[in-house]
Write a protein that holds these residues in place. Structure first.
Motif, mmCIF file in Angstrom:
data_model
loop_
_atom_site.group_PDB
_atom_site.id
_atom_site.type_symbol
_atom_site.label_atom_id
_atom_site.label_comp_id
_atom_site.label_asym_id
_atom_site.label_seq_id
_atom_site.Cartn_x
_atom_site.Cartn_y
_atom_site.Cartn_z
ATOM 1 N N THR A 37 0.648 -0.963 -0.103
ATOM 2 C CA THR A 37 -0.054 0.373 0.073
ATOM 3 C C THR A 37 1.074 1.094 0.024
ATOM 4 O O THR A 37 -0.047 1.967 0.349
ATOM 5 C CB THR A 37 -0.831 0.261 1.132
ATOM 6 N N ALA A 38 1.921 1.276 -0.113
ATOM 7 C CA ALA A 38 3.027 2.282 -0.245
ATOM 8 C C ALA A 38 2.773 3.372 -1.066
ATOM 9 O O ALA A 38 2.413 2.761 -2.115
ATOM 10 C CB ALA A 38 4.812 1.704 -0.148
ATOM 11 N N ARG A 39 3.325 4.418 -0.675
ATOM 12 C CA ARG A 39 2.658 5.603 -1.990
ATOM 13 C C ARG A 39 4.080 5.538 -2.631
ATOM 14 O O ARG A 39 5.032 5.300 -2.379
ATOM 15 C CB ARG A 39 2.414 6.640 -1.008
ATOM 16 N N LEU A 81 6.854 0.233 -10.348
ATOM 17 C CA LEU A 81 6.133 0.443 -9.677
ATOM 18 C C LEU A 81 5.950 2.405 -9.286
ATOM 19 O O LEU A 81 4.371 2.125 -8.367
ATOM 20 C CB LEU A 81 6.936 0.442 -7.838
ATOM 21 N N ALA A 82 6.603 3.278 -9.510
ATOM 22 C CA ALA A 82 6.751 4.353 -9.755
ATOM 23 C C ALA A 82 5.143 4.956 -11.255
ATOM 24 O O ALA A 82 5.046 5.301 -10.710
ATOM 25 C CB ALA A 82 8.319 5.204 -10.144
ATOM 26 N N ASN A 83 5.739 3.749 -11.498
ATOM 27 C CA ASN A 83 4.338 4.210 -12.877
ATOM 28 C C ASN A 83 3.094 3.477 -12.522
ATOM 29 O O ASN A 83 2.260 2.225 -12.727
ATOM 30 C CB ASN A 83 4.697 3.084 -14.114
ATOM 31 N N PRO A 84 1.889 4.203 -12.580
ATOM 32 C CA PRO A 84 0.441 3.756 -12.195
ATOM 33 C C PRO A 84 -0.441 2.656 -12.554
ATOM 34 O O PRO A 84 -0.582 1.728 -12.095
ATOM 35 C CB PRO A 84 -0.197 5.253 -12.075
ATOM 36 N N VAL A 85 0.048 2.738 -13.670
ATOM 37 C CA VAL A 85 -0.581 1.820 -14.781
ATOM 38 C C VAL A 85 0.077 0.710 -14.959
ATOM 39 O O VAL A 85 -0.478 -0.565 -14.907
ATOM 40 C CB VAL A 85 -0.980 2.462 -16.172
ATOM 41 N N LYS A 86 1.103 0.733 -14.608
ATOM 42 C CA LYS A 86 1.997 -1.017 -14.325
ATOM 43 C C LYS A 86 1.793 -1.117 -13.165
ATOM 44 O O LYS A 86 1.929 -2.362 -13.506
ATOM 45 C CB LYS A 86 3.627 -0.300 -14.588
ATOM 46 N N ARG A 87 1.671 -0.626 -12.370
ATOM 47 C CA ARG A 87 1.720 -0.930 -11.210
ATOM 48 C C ARG A 87 0.475 -1.918 -11.067
ATOM 49 O O ARG A 87 0.218 -2.741 -9.572
ATOM 50 C CB ARG A 87 1.965 0.243 -9.998
#
Length: 178
Positions: A37-39, A81-87
């Motif tokens: 759940t890390a931001r 993990l830094a890319n919202p779509v890929k994450r």
């Protein structure tokens, strides 16, 4: 230099001479040491700290190649993990794998035989003992299924008997009318 480490042994039940079973790499979250759940800020901070610790330029020459491999893994984890779509896609993959692993371990005991040597095709020694509540719930479900079968069978039998009686009565009435 440190002596070379021996290869891990092959998995249980594997034929002699087969390659060792290598555990899978940790997922991206474990690699960076962050929770699921890390931001993004926490992910970036963890990535930077990890890169500072293992950066190849800060390593001794004999450890540089291992540090480069670790840096590649960290870069790949951060890129996902830094890319919202890929994450989101990665999280869906993790969930799907988790569900598949749970199903496989529950119904077939996993992919590998249990430790101890003997192949157990049904995984009985991997299953835990049912709790008292689970046993009561299973017994209630069994009784309910039995009652349902008896009621359905009884209903079908009664319907056939009624149909035979009606057919017999109608046949007698038709013969008496002629």
């Amino acid at each position: 230099p440190a002596p070379p480490r021996p290869d891990p042994p092959p998995g249980p039940g594997a034929p002699p001479g087969s390659p060792p079973i290598v555990p899978p790499d940790p997922d991206h979250y474990q690699l960076l040491g962050v929770s699921y759940t890390a931001r993004r800020v926490e992910i970036t901070r963890a990535y930077r700290e990890a890169m500072k610790a293992i950066h190849p330029d800060r390593q001794r020459p004999e450890r540089r190649s291992a540090a480069e491999e670790q840096a590649k893994k960290l870069n790949a984890a951060y890129a996902v993990l830094a890319n919202p779509v890929k994450r989101q896609a990665y999280d869906r993959t993790i969930r799907a794998n988790l569900v598949q692993d749970q199903l496989m371990s529950r119904y077939v005991g996993g992919f590998y035989p249990a430790a101890g040597g003997d192949a157990d095709p049904f995984g009985a020694n991997l299953r835990r003992e049912a709790t008292a509540a689970e046993r009561r719930e299973q017994a209630a479900a069994d009784r309910s299924a039995l009652v349902t079968i008896v009621v359905v069978f009884g209903g079908i039998t009664l319907a056939l008997l009624v149909a035979l009686v009606v057919w017999g009565v109608l046949g007698a009435l038709l013969r008496a009318a002629t």
